[in-house]
Design a protein around this motif. Structure first.
Motif, PDB file in Angstrom:
ATOM      1  N   ASN A  25     -52.511   8.661 -23.647  1.00 49.66           N
ATOM      2  CA  ASN A  25     -53.235   8.986 -22.417  1.00 49.66           C
ATOM      3  C   ASN A  25     -53.986   7.777 -21.867  1.00 49.66           C
ATOM      4  OD1 ASN A  25     -53.050  12.036 -21.942  1.00 49.66           O
ATOM      5  ND2 ASN A  25     -53.494  11.883 -24.127  1.00 49.66           N
ATOM      6  N   PHE A  26     -54.233   6.777 -22.720  1.00 47.41           N
ATOM      7  CA  PHE A  26     -55.038   5.619 -22.330  1.00 47.41           C
ATOM      8  C   PHE A  26     -54.267   4.303 -22.365  1.00 47.41           C
ATOM      9  CE2 PHE A  26     -57.809   8.761 -24.429  1.00 47.41           C
ATOM     10  CZ  PHE A  26     -58.601   9.105 -23.346  1.00 47.41           C
ATOM     11  N   VAL A  27     -53.189   4.253 -23.132  1.00 43.75           N
ATOM     12  CA  VAL A  27     -52.392   3.023 -23.290  1.00 43.75           C
ATOM     13  C   VAL A  27     -50.985   3.313 -22.780  1.00 43.75           C
ATOM     14  CG1 VAL A  27     -51.520   1.336 -24.954  1.00 43.75           C
ATOM     15  CG2 VAL A  27     -53.764   2.391 -25.318  1.00 43.75           C
ATOM     16  N   PRO A  28     -50.446   2.458 -21.925  1.00 46.32           N
ATOM     17  CA  PRO A  28     -49.133   2.735 -21.324  1.00 46.32           C
ATOM     18  C   PRO A  28     -47.961   2.455 -22.282  1.00 46.32           C
ATOM     19  CG  PRO A  28     -49.964   0.645 -20.504  1.00 46.32           C
ATOM     20  CD  PRO A  28     -51.048   1.240 -21.379  1.00 46.32           C
ATOM     21  N   LEU A  29     -47.899   3.227 -23.360  1.00 45.94           N
ATOM     22  CA  LEU A  29     -46.786   3.158 -24.305  1.00 45.94           C
ATOM     23  C   LEU A  29     -46.219   4.562 -24.475  1.00 45.94           C
ATOM     24  CD1 LEU A  29     -48.223   0.897 -27.182  1.00 45.94           C
ATOM     25  CD2 LEU A  29     -46.493   0.265 -25.487  1.00 45.94           C
ATOM     26  N   SER A  30     -44.950   4.618 -24.862  1.00 47.98           N
ATOM     27  CA  SER A  30     -44.356   5.919 -25.168  1.00 47.98           C
ATOM     28  C   SER A  30     -44.913   6.425 -26.498  1.00 47.98           C
ATOM     29  CB  SER A  30     -42.832   5.793 -25.264  1.00 47.98           C
ATOM     30  OG  SER A  30     -42.490   5.006 -26.401  1.00 47.98           O
ATOM     31  N   LEU A  31     -44.706   7.685 -26.761  1.00 51.53           N
ATOM     32  CA  LEU A  31     -45.163   8.276 -28.019  1.00 51.53           C
ATOM     33  C   LEU A  31     -44.516   7.584 -29.212  1.00 51.53           C
ATOM     34  CD1 LEU A  31     -46.825  10.471 -29.454  1.00 51.53           C
ATOM     35  CD2 LEU A  31     -44.865  12.004 -29.150  1.00 51.53           C
ATOM     36  N   SER A  32     -43.231   7.288 -29.106  1.00 49.59           N
ATOM     37  CA  SER A  32     -42.534   6.632 -30.220  1.00 49.59           C
ATOM     38  C   SER A  32     -43.069   5.219 -30.446  1.00 49.59           C
ATOM     39  CB  SER A  32     -41.020   6.599 -29.972  1.00 49.59           C
ATOM     40  OG  SER A  32     -40.707   5.883 -28.797  1.00 49.59           O
ATOM     41  N   PHE A  78     -35.450  11.585 -29.472  1.00 48.65           N
ATOM     42  CA  PHE A  78     -35.843  12.807 -28.756  1.00 48.65           C
ATOM     43  C   PHE A  78     -36.302  12.485 -27.333  1.00 48.65           C
ATOM     44  CE2 PHE A  78     -37.133  14.947 -33.020  1.00 48.65           C
ATOM     45  CZ  PHE A  78     -35.799  15.229 -33.296  1.00 48.65           C
ATOM     46  N   GLU A  79     -37.035  11.362 -27.165  1.00 52.47           N
ATOM     47  CA  GLU A  79     -37.498  10.974 -25.824  1.00 52.47           C
ATOM     48  C   GLU A  79     -36.321  10.727 -24.886  1.00 52.47           C
ATOM     49  OE1 GLU A  79     -41.702   8.812 -27.135  1.00 52.47           O
ATOM     50  OE2 GLU A  79     -39.909   7.580 -26.832  1.00 52.47           O
ATOM     51  N   ILE A  80     -35.239  10.174 -25.417  1.00 52.49           N
ATOM     52  CA  ILE A  80     -34.055   9.904 -24.594  1.00 52.49           C
ATOM     53  C   ILE A  80     -33.278  11.191 -24.310  1.00 52.49           C
ATOM     54  CG2 ILE A  80     -31.781   8.779 -24.593  1.00 52.49           C
ATOM     55  CD1 ILE A  80     -33.161   6.438 -26.085  1.00 52.49           C
ATOM     56  N   LEU A  81     -33.052  11.981 -25.367  1.00 53.16           N
ATOM     57  CA  LEU A  81     -32.229  13.182 -25.225  1.00 53.16           C
ATOM     58  C   LEU A  81     -32.947  14.346 -24.542  1.00 53.16           C
ATOM     59  CD1 LEU A  81     -30.444  13.252 -28.715  1.00 53.16           C
ATOM     60  CD2 LEU A  81     -29.523  12.459 -26.516  1.00 53.16           C
ATOM     61  N   PHE A  82     -34.241  14.463 -24.756  1.00 49.90           N
ATOM     62  CA  PHE A  82     -35.011  15.599 -24.242  1.00 49.90           C
ATOM     63  C   PHE A  82     -36.294  15.127 -23.557  1.00 49.90           C
ATOM     64  CE2 PHE A  82     -32.979  16.761 -28.307  1.00 49.90           C
ATOM     65  CZ  PHE A  82     -32.086  17.726 -27.863  1.00 49.90           C
ATOM     66  N   PRO A  83     -36.180  14.485 -22.399  1.00 41.92           N
ATOM     67  CA  PRO A  83     -37.402  13.997 -21.741  1.00 41.92           C
ATOM     68  C   PRO A  83     -38.285  15.168 -21.292  1.00 41.92           C
ATOM     69  CG  PRO A  83     -35.489  13.684 -20.322  1.00 41.92           C
ATOM     70  CD  PRO A  83     -34.983  14.208 -21.637  1.00 41.92           C
ATOM     71  N   ASN A  84     -39.579  15.004 -21.457  1.00 44.70           N
ATOM     72  CA  ASN A  84     -40.581  15.978 -21.011  1.00 44.70           C
ATOM     73  C   ASN A  84     -40.327  17.413 -21.457  1.00 44.70           C
ATOM     74  OD1 ASN A  84     -41.922  13.886 -19.561  1.00 44.70           O
ATOM     75  ND2 ASN A  84     -40.364  14.108 -17.959  1.00 44.70           N
ATOM     76  N   PRO A  85     -40.248  17.650 -22.772  1.00 39.68           N
ATOM     77  CA  PRO A  85     -40.005  19.030 -23.214  1.00 39.68           C
ATOM     78  C   PRO A  85     -41.257  19.896 -23.072  1.00 39.68           C
ATOM     79  CG  PRO A  85     -40.485  17.693 -25.111  1.00 39.68           C
ATOM     80  CD  PRO A  85     -40.457  16.761 -23.903  1.00 39.68           C
ATOM     81  N   GLY A  86     -41.039  21.154 -22.889  1.00 41.75           N
ATOM     82  CA  GLY A  86     -42.134  22.120 -22.929  1.00 41.75           C
ATOM     83  C   GLY A  86     -42.137  22.763 -24.303  1.00 41.75           C
ATOM     84  N   SER A  87     -43.100  23.589 -24.554  1.00 38.00           N
ATOM     85  CA  SER A  87     -43.180  24.298 -25.826  1.00 38.00           C
ATOM     86  C   SER A  87     -42.022  25.279 -25.951  1.00 38.00           C
ATOM     87  CB  SER A  87     -44.500  25.052 -25.928  1.00 38.00           C
ATOM     88  OG  SER A  87     -44.453  25.981 -26.982  1.00 38.00           O
ATOM     89  N   PRO A  88     -41.267  25.231 -27.047  1.00 39.18           N
ATOM     90  CA  PRO A  88     -40.168  26.184 -27.228  1.00 39.18           C
ATOM     91  C   PRO A  88     -40.648  27.629 -27.370  1.00 39.18           C
ATOM     92  CG  PRO A  88     -39.901  24.325 -28.714  1.00 39.18           C
ATOM     93  CD  PRO A  88     -41.257  24.200 -28.078  1.00 39.18           C
TER      94      PRO A  88
END
Length: 185
Positions: free
Chosen positions: A45-52, A92-102
Protein backbone atom coordinates in the motif's frame (compact mmCIF):
# COMPACT_ATOMS: atom_id res chain seq x y z
CA UNK A 1 16.43 -40.59 -2.25
CA UNK A 2 12.79 -41.33 -1.38
CA UNK A 3 13.13 -39.37 1.88
CA UNK A 4 14.43 -36.28 0.04
CA UNK A 5 11.61 -36.52 -2.48
CA UNK A 6 9.10 -36.83 0.37
CA UNK A 7 10.68 -33.89 2.20
CA UNK A 8 10.66 -31.55 -0.83
CA UNK A 9 7.13 -32.67 -1.77
CA UNK A 10 5.96 -31.76 1.73
CA UNK A 11 7.72 -28.41 1.54
CA UNK A 12 6.29 -27.68 -1.92
CA UNK A 13 2.78 -28.67 -0.84
CA UNK A 14 2.95 -26.54 2.32
CA UNK A 15 4.34 -23.56 0.41
CA UNK A 16 1.69 -23.95 -2.29
CA UNK A 17 -1.02 -23.90 0.41
CA UNK A 18 0.50 -20.74 1.88
CA UNK A 19 0.72 -19.07 -1.57
CA UNK A 20 -2.92 -19.89 -2.33
CA UNK A 21 -3.95 -18.61 1.09
CA UNK A 22 -1.98 -15.39 0.71
CA UNK A 23 -2.98 -14.57 -2.85
CA UNK A 24 -6.58 -15.69 -3.00
CA UNK A 25 -7.72 -15.21 0.61
CA UNK A 26 -5.44 -12.83 2.56
CA UNK A 27 -4.68 -10.21 -0.07
CA UNK A 28 -8.20 -9.59 -1.46
CA UNK A 29 -9.69 -9.38 2.05
CA UNK A 30 -6.78 -7.53 3.67
CA UNK A 31 -6.36 -10.35 6.19
CA UNK A 32 -3.08 -9.52 7.84
CA UNK A 33 -1.70 -12.59 9.52
CA UNK A 34 1.53 -12.49 11.44
CA UNK A 35 3.75 -13.36 8.52
CA UNK A 36 6.09 -11.76 6.03
CA UNK A 37 3.35 -12.18 3.46
CA UNK A 38 1.01 -10.32 5.82
CA UNK A 39 3.59 -7.56 6.17
CA UNK A 40 3.96 -7.51 2.36
CA UNK A 41 0.16 -7.10 2.00
CA UNK A 42 0.46 -3.99 4.22
CA UNK A 43 3.62 -2.58 2.63
CA UNK A 44 2.40 -2.78 -0.98
CA UNK A 45 0.00 0.00 0.00
CA UNK A 46 3.00 2.30 0.55
CA UNK A 47 5.77 0.92 -1.72
CA UNK A 48 5.19 0.50 -5.47
CA UNK A 49 6.09 -3.21 -5.64
CA UNK A 50 3.97 -6.23 -6.42
CA UNK A 51 3.06 -8.63 -3.64
CA UNK A 52 5.49 -11.23 -4.98
CA UNK A 53 8.38 -8.74 -5.22
CA UNK A 54 7.75 -7.35 -1.73
CA UNK A 55 7.55 -10.88 -0.29
CA UNK A 56 10.83 -11.81 -1.98
CA UNK A 57 12.59 -8.67 -0.72
CA UNK A 58 11.44 -9.23 2.87
CA UNK A 59 12.36 -12.93 2.67
CA UNK A 60 15.89 -12.09 1.50
CA UNK A 61 16.36 -9.91 4.57
CA UNK A 62 15.08 -12.70 6.80
CA UNK A 63 17.30 -15.34 5.11
CA UNK A 64 20.32 -13.23 5.97
CA UNK A 65 19.11 -13.08 9.58
CA UNK A 66 18.62 -16.87 9.61
CA UNK A 67 22.21 -17.47 8.50
CA UNK A 68 23.52 -15.02 11.07
CA UNK A 69 21.41 -15.96 14.09
CA UNK A 70 19.94 -19.45 13.69
CA UNK A 71 22.28 -21.73 11.76
CA UNK A 72 23.43 -22.48 8.23
CA UNK A 73 21.39 -25.69 7.98
CA UNK A 74 18.16 -23.87 8.84
CA UNK A 75 19.15 -21.00 6.54
CA UNK A 76 19.75 -23.41 3.67
CA UNK A 77 16.39 -25.14 4.19
CA UNK A 78 14.44 -21.91 4.02
CA UNK A 79 16.08 -20.61 0.84
CA UNK A 80 13.98 -22.98 -1.26
CA UNK A 81 10.79 -21.95 0.52
CA UNK A 82 11.65 -18.25 0.61
CA UNK A 83 12.11 -18.19 -3.15
CA UNK A 84 9.30 -20.64 -3.96
CA UNK A 85 6.62 -18.62 -2.16
CA UNK A 86 7.21 -15.36 -4.09
CA UNK A 87 7.62 -17.38 -7.31
CA UNK A 88 4.20 -18.97 -6.80
CA UNK A 89 2.73 -15.56 -5.95
CA UNK A 90 4.26 -14.19 -9.17
CA UNK A 91 2.66 -16.98 -11.22
CA UNK A 92 -0.70 -16.28 -9.58
CA UNK A 93 -0.30 -12.54 -10.29
CA UNK A 94 0.14 -13.33 -13.99
CA UNK A 95 -2.54 -16.00 -14.29
CA UNK A 96 -5.16 -14.47 -11.97
CA UNK A 97 -4.78 -10.68 -11.81
CA UNK A 98 -6.89 -8.93 -9.15
CA UNK A 99 -8.71 -11.93 -7.65
CA UNK A 100 -11.63 -11.52 -5.31
CA UNK A 101 -12.36 -13.74 -2.36
CA UNK A 102 -13.46 -17.20 -3.54
CA UNK A 103 -15.78 -17.63 -0.55
CA UNK A 104 -16.95 -14.07 -0.01
CA UNK A 105 -16.75 -14.81 3.73
CA UNK A 106 -13.84 -13.34 5.70
CA UNK A 107 -14.17 -15.91 8.51
CA UNK A 108 -13.79 -18.81 6.05
CA UNK A 109 -10.92 -17.01 4.36
CA UNK A 110 -9.06 -16.71 7.68
CA UNK A 111 -9.45 -20.43 8.38
CA UNK A 112 -8.07 -21.35 4.96
CA UNK A 113 -4.80 -19.44 5.57
CA UNK A 114 -3.10 -22.19 7.66
CA UNK A 115 -0.16 -23.88 5.90
CA UNK A 116 2.61 -23.23 8.43
CA UNK A 117 2.07 -26.31 10.59
CA UNK A 118 2.90 -28.59 7.63
CA UNK A 119 6.22 -26.79 7.10
CA UNK A 120 7.22 -26.69 10.77
CA UNK A 121 6.51 -30.41 11.06
CA UNK A 122 9.17 -30.85 8.35
CA UNK A 123 11.53 -28.81 10.60
CA UNK A 124 11.55 -25.89 8.24
CA UNK A 125 9.70 -22.63 7.95
CA UNK A 126 7.94 -20.63 5.30
CA UNK A 127 10.64 -18.00 5.59
CA UNK A 128 9.96 -14.50 6.77
CA UNK A 129 8.66 -13.99 10.27
CA UNK A 130 9.01 -17.71 10.93
CA UNK A 131 12.74 -16.95 10.99
CA UNK A 132 12.23 -14.21 13.56
CA UNK A 133 10.16 -16.67 15.63
CA UNK A 134 12.89 -19.32 15.32
CA UNK A 135 15.46 -16.75 16.52
CA UNK A 136 13.23 -15.92 19.49
CA UNK A 137 12.79 -19.65 20.15
CA UNK A 138 16.54 -20.22 20.11
CA UNK A 139 17.70 -17.23 22.15
CA UNK A 140 14.71 -16.56 24.41
CA UNK A 141 13.74 -20.24 24.85
CA UNK A 142 10.12 -19.52 23.97
CA UNK A 143 7.73 -22.08 22.48
CA UNK A 144 7.70 -21.69 18.72
CA UNK A 145 3.97 -20.97 18.70
CA UNK A 146 4.33 -18.17 21.25
CA UNK A 147 7.23 -16.75 19.22
CA UNK A 148 5.04 -16.77 16.11
CA UNK A 149 2.30 -14.96 18.03
CA UNK A 150 4.63 -12.22 19.31
CA UNK A 151 6.44 -11.69 15.98
CA UNK A 152 3.13 -11.77 14.16
CA UNK A 153 1.40 -9.25 16.38
CA UNK A 154 3.89 -6.59 15.31
CA UNK A 155 2.93 -7.22 11.68
CA UNK A 156 -0.75 -7.25 12.54
CA UNK A 157 -0.43 -3.95 14.41
CA UNK A 158 1.18 -2.39 11.32
CA UNK A 159 -1.99 -3.10 9.34
CA UNK A 160 -3.73 -0.29 11.23
CA UNK A 161 -1.79 2.22 9.11
CA UNK A 162 -3.11 0.78 5.85
CA UNK A 163 -6.57 -0.49 6.80
CA UNK A 164 -8.82 -0.26 9.87
CA UNK A 165 -9.33 -1.57 13.41
CA UNK A 166 -11.42 -4.53 12.19
CA UNK A 167 -8.45 -5.67 10.09
CA UNK A 168 -6.20 -5.47 13.15
CA UNK A 169 -8.62 -7.46 15.31
CA UNK A 170 -9.14 -10.19 12.68
CA UNK A 171 -5.39 -10.36 12.08
CA UNK A 172 -4.65 -10.59 15.80
CA UNK A 173 -7.13 -13.42 16.29
CA UNK A 174 -5.84 -15.22 13.20
CA UNK A 175 -2.23 -14.93 14.38
CA UNK A 176 -3.09 -16.07 17.89
CA UNK A 177 -4.99 -19.15 16.70
CA UNK A 178 -2.25 -19.94 14.19
CA UNK A 179 0.26 -20.03 17.06
CA UNK A 180 -2.02 -22.30 19.10
CA UNK A 181 -2.46 -24.67 16.15
CA UNK A 182 1.29 -24.69 15.60
CA UNK A 183 2.00 -25.60 19.24
CA UNK A 184 -0.65 -28.34 19.08
CA UNK A 185 0.84 -29.98 15.98
Amino acid sequence: MFEKLKYFSTIFFGTFIIAVGVYFFMNPNHIISGSISGLAVVLVNFVPLSLSAMTLLLNIICIILAFLFVDKTFGTKIIFISVLLPALLFVFEILFPNPGSPTGNIALDVVICYGQAVLFNANAASGGLDIIAKIMNKYLHMDLGKSIIIAGMVTVASSYFAYDLQTVIIGALSTYFSGLVLDYF
